[in-house]
Motif scaffolding. Structure first.
Motif, PDB file in Angstrom:
ATOM      1  N   UNK A 196       4.424   7.234   2.099  1.00  0.00           N
ATOM      2  CA  UNK A 196       4.707   6.003   2.830  1.00  0.00           C
ATOM      3  C   UNK A 196       4.349   4.795   1.974  1.00  0.00           C
ATOM      4  N   UNK A 197       5.037   3.708   2.225  1.00  0.00           N
ATOM      5  CA  UNK A 197       4.747   2.445   1.562  1.00  0.00           C
ATOM      6  C   UNK A 197       5.008   1.331   2.562  1.00  0.00           C
ATOM      7  N   UNK A 198       4.131   0.318   2.545  1.00  0.00           N
ATOM      8  CA  UNK A 198       4.298  -0.766   3.502  1.00  0.00           C
ATOM      9  C   UNK A 198       3.593  -2.020   3.056  1.00  0.00           C
ATOM     10  N   UNK A 199       3.942  -3.110   3.708  1.00  0.00           N
ATOM     11  CA  UNK A 199       3.324  -4.388   3.400  1.00  0.00           C
ATOM     12  C   UNK A 199       4.091  -5.528   4.039  1.00  0.00           C
ATOM     13  N   UNK A 200       3.673  -6.740   3.724  1.00  0.00           N
ATOM     14  CA  UNK A 200       4.327  -7.954   4.216  1.00  0.00           C
ATOM     15  C   UNK A 200       5.445  -8.345   3.261  1.00  0.00           C
ATOM     16  N   UNK A 228       0.851  -1.186   0.000  1.00  0.00           N
ATOM     17  CA  UNK A 228       0.000   0.000   0.000  1.00  0.00           C
ATOM     18  C   UNK A 228       0.888   1.237   0.000  1.00  0.00           C
ATOM     19  N   UNK A 229       0.636   2.095  -0.982  1.00  0.00           N
ATOM     20  CA  UNK A 229       1.343   3.379  -1.082  1.00  0.00           C
ATOM     21  C   UNK A 229       0.374   4.494  -0.723  1.00  0.00           C
ATOM     22  N   UNK A 230       0.791   5.387   0.155  1.00  0.00           N
ATOM     23  CA  UNK A 230      -0.043   6.518   0.568  1.00  0.00           C
ATOM     24  C   UNK A 230       0.751   7.808   0.441  1.00  0.00           C
ATOM     25  N   UNK A 231       0.076   8.851   0.028  1.00  0.00           N
ATOM     26  CA  UNK A 231       0.694  10.169  -0.033  1.00  0.00           C
ATOM     27  C   UNK A 231      -0.352  11.221   0.274  1.00  0.00           C
TER      28      UNK A 231
END
Length: 793
Positions: free
Chosen positions: A624-628, A583-586
């Motif tokens: 931000x970007x995150x995940x498994x 998931x990328x958020x800005x």
């Protein structure tokens, strides 16, 4: 003819079989904790192939071929629910279900529900908090890795959000606003924050653009819930810095949560440059009990006790500072001691009434009583020496001539008592595509403050008072706050939602009636993997005791509320990459503040220029970007850019940087498994924050002509759960009593970087003023054990 007889025979067998397996028609409605409908919930009957999905109103229908069966309700981002059904005979059955949000589901990489769509908040993955290496051990450590959050002190639970200070942040636990101690001067004195991570059910954080249901602060909202647990459980955590014990007891119509915590920072503080006897002891106890009195009525009680004691008998200090070409060393010998303590005791009772499936009403009453004391009586004799290299010695050595000699004395005997009483009535009601929320709130705050303090510096025979003259003040103040909000969340189309709200508040101190409209527009195109948001609103923060007290303890009773006009635009985008779901958020934002109270930062103490007024603006962007990246282990990376300035009326200086003007922030929290031994895990936390502005000590004006160097820190931890499912051989003894037995080895400040938190200002023989850095904690090793006990049968 034979074919017809055969067909009739088969039909009779079928009808006989249906009669032997009677049908049960199950209908119902699936909602969240606010009784809002949940769409696309999967409803299954265990052991049957068929399933059903709830519609936009949360309604579903499913058929069972037995009178005894188990229904399973599942929606990504929510805890699964199993319901056992035992029906006497075939017929119809109504089964309504409420789903609660799940911290274990990776909601940060999921874009599914309308509730996520109409919220400018980040859901925090609380399941991995215990694994994050942090010297403070507080829940707020994970906040400092989120977009928009700035920090430069690992010992403190305070944080800055998008240019605001810590006083501008809202913190709620079960809808109860939490207050923090006021007198604390540095992170050494901070102990356990109010939030107990072991008791959490979910947590959300908004860095701005939050909805009208939340209160009247300028910067952020942390919304924490201690909710109904999935099962009964007891967890014990023990380490070199403290211990905690929590228990969760689940009954059919009630549940109990209880937590005890103890913390001692002696080991961490011993790595600082001030040498002496440190005795920091902090304890905390919390209890939450909820009873379901009827299907429509429940009662919740929360009680808390938080106590902190910090004792220091300083002995000496040695600090080197300067440049590569010129190094100065400060040596200090101390006499005296410092004893600080605080205690907060309080509780809350919440009554929840749901007279209809689409209506929930809460009545929340809370009371907190705090006592804070400072006793400081310390004097120091200091020597400034210039370090010069010896041609025959590669190591620098002190020169024979001293460049400065003097002494300073600090005295304080301060006492502050505060009481906070509040009562709030709030409701949520759903009508087709509308969800209405409303609330009424009354607060009474009472303060009694006794101030007696002064500081003297004698530098080379030049005596001056640091921070103004002797402070002697006795203040008594009572403030009443009245507030109300109204909010409507409306579905404009299948892809677009609009949220409109307004807050009104009045306080007896500034005698202002304030209105704050807010708007959030969300668009989610088909495909369910993107959300676009735009928010705009007015945020007004009424004056409180700390903001109206100036450096001399005098209260400015004419102070008006601070006001900020905020707007932001952002996007969430979920996609598949690097072998996982990411998931990328800005979000980009702009805040114009036409009324601000300027302040200075002294370590973690916020010192307001209570008689001044300023205007300013803040703008920036978060990514931000995150995940498994590794199965079952969440990692995330973020970058924040920001500029925050202010112009104090009448100072002729124009726009200057605000004390929180940290232009660049980067954080990474990465988790992995060792390839050859997947039961061994590594947890890496990286923080970087650029320089912060600061001015030389002054009681009459604000400056930004100096700076605190960039904050750089790496903490690493290694863990092994001896009862991990991937373990080749589990200990039978451990497996008999425990469901998890995890050992953590942590290294704080891995690179041993000297981070500066503030400055001590001294003069030499030539009347040249030096800023001697006060460094934070150095490298430190820690061991921690987290044990989860098996439920007794």
């Amino acid at each position: 003819m034979r074919k017809r007889l055969l067909l009739l025979f088969v039909l009779l067998l079928t009808l006989t079989g249906l009669k032997a397996q009677p049908l049960v028609k199950v209908t119902g409605r699936v909602t969240n904790e606010l009784q809002q409908p949940l769409a696309e919930v999967t409803v299954r009957i265990l052991g049957q192939d068929q399933s059903a999905l709830s519609d936009d109103k949360g309604n579903y229908t499913i058929y069972a071929t037995n009178t005894s069966f188990i229904l399973k309700y599942a929606l990504l981002g929510y805890k699964q629910v199993l319901v056992s059904i035992s029906h006497d005979k075939a017929g119809r059955l109504i089964q309504n279900v409420t789903l609660t949000e799940s911290s274990n589901e990776l909601e940060q990489v999921t874009i599914t529900s309308r509730q996520n769509q109409l919220s400018n908040s980040t859901t925090i993955n609380i399941s991995g908090i215990g694994a994050m290496p942090s010297p403070s051990g507080n829940f707020e450590a994970i906040l400092k890795t989120l977009p928009g959050v700035s920090t430069n002190n690992e010992l403190s639970a305070q944080y800055s959000v998008r240019g605001g200070n810590f006083d501008e942040n809202l913190v709620y636990v079960n809808d109860i606003e939490i207050s923090r101690p006021i007198l604390i001067r540095n992170g050494q004195q901070e102990g356990l924050s109010f939030i107990n991570s072991d008791l959490l059910s979910n947590a959300k954080f908004s860095a701005g653009g939050f909805e009208s249901r939340y209160g009247d602060k300028l910067s952020s909202v942390l919304d924490v819930k201690y909710g109904r647990p999935d099962s009964s459980q007891t967890v014990l955590t023990a380490g070199l810095n403290g211990a905690s014990l929590s228990t969760k007891m689940l009954r059919q119509n009630s549940f109990l949560l209880a937590g005890l915590r103890y913390k001692n920072n002696t080991g961490v503080l011993s790595s600082q440059e001030n040498k002496g006897s440190y005795r920091p002891n902090f304890t905390d106890a919390q209890l939450i009990y909820q009873q379901q009195l009827s299907p429509k009525l429940s009662l919740n009680f929360m009680g808390s006790f938080n106590n902190g004691s910090f004792k220091l008998i300083p002995q000496s200090r040695q600090t080197e500072f300067g440049t590569l070409s010129r190094t100065i060393r400060l040596d200090v010998d101390y006499e005296g001691k410092e004893v600080d303590d605080y205690r907060t005791l309080g509780g809350a009772i919440t009554t929840l009434y749901a007279p209809r499936p689409n209506l929930v009403i809460k009545w929340i009453n809370s009371y907190f009583n705090s006592r804070e004391r400072e006793n400081i009586d310390i004097q120091g004799a200091y020597f400034l020496s210039e370090m010069s290299p010896d041609p025959g010695d590669p190591e620098p050595r002190p020169s024979e001539r001293l460049t400065g000699v003097g002494g300073y004395f600090t005295f304080a005997n301060n006492k502050l008592r505060s009481q906070h009483l509040s009562s709030e009535l709030k409701g949520d009601q759903t009508f087709n595509d509308h969800t209405f929320s409303w609330g009424l709130r009354f607060e009474h705050k009472n303060y009694r403050d006794d101030l007696s303090e002064y500081s003297v510096i004698d530098s080379a025979g030049i005596r001056r008072f640091y921070g103004g003259p002797v402070i002697e003040a006795e203040n008594k103040l009572g403030i009443q706050y009245y507030s109300a909000y109204l909010q409507d969340s409306y579905r404009l189309s299948a892809y677009t939602d609009l949220q409109l709200g307004i807050r009104g508040n009045y306080n007896s101190l500034s005698d202002q009636l304030l209105f704050s409209p807010r708007l959030l527009l969300a668009y989610r195109p088909s495909g369910n993997h993107k959300i676009f948001r735009w928010s705009a609103g007015v945020y007004q923060q009424a004056p409180d005791y700390r903001s109206i007290r100036d450096f001399q303890g005098i209260l400015n009773l004419n102070q008006k509320a601070q006001r900020s006009y905020n707007t932001s635009a952002g996007m969430d985008y979920a996609f598949d990459g690097l072998g996982t779901r990411l998931k990328f958020s800005t979000e980009a934002y702009f805040k114009y503040q036409d009324r601000l109270i300027p302040y200075m930062m002294d370590n973690v103490r916020i010192r307001y220029l209570a008689g001044e007024q300023a205007k300013g603006y803040t703008y920036g962007a978060d990514f931000s970007i995150g995940g498994e990246f590794v199965k079952d282990l969440v990692s995330h990376f973020r970058l924040s850019l920001m500029k925050a300035v202010q112009n104090i009326a009448g100072d002729q200086e124009g726009y200057l940087k605000r004390p929180t003007d940290q232009r660049l922030n980067f954080s990474a929290y990465f988790q992995d498994r060792l390839l050859n031994s997947p039961t061994y895990k590594v947890h890496l936390n990286v923080l970087y924050g650029s320089a912060l502005p600061v001015g030389a000590p002054s009681s009459d004006r604000y400056t930004d002509d100096f700076h605190i160097p960039a904050y750089k820190r790496i903490d690493i931890g290694f863990s092994k759960d001896f009862l991990d499912d991937a373990s080749p051989g589990k200990s039978r003894l451990l497996d008999k009593y425990f469901s998890s037995f995890a050992l953590y080895a942590e290294v704080f400040n891995l690179l041993n970087i000297d981070n500066t938190v503030s400055y001590l200002w001294l003069k030499d023989l030539n009347n040249v003023q030096y800023a001697i850095p006060n460094y934070l904690s150095g490298r430190r090793f820690n061991l921690k054990l987290i044990i989860k006990f098996k439920n007794s049968k």
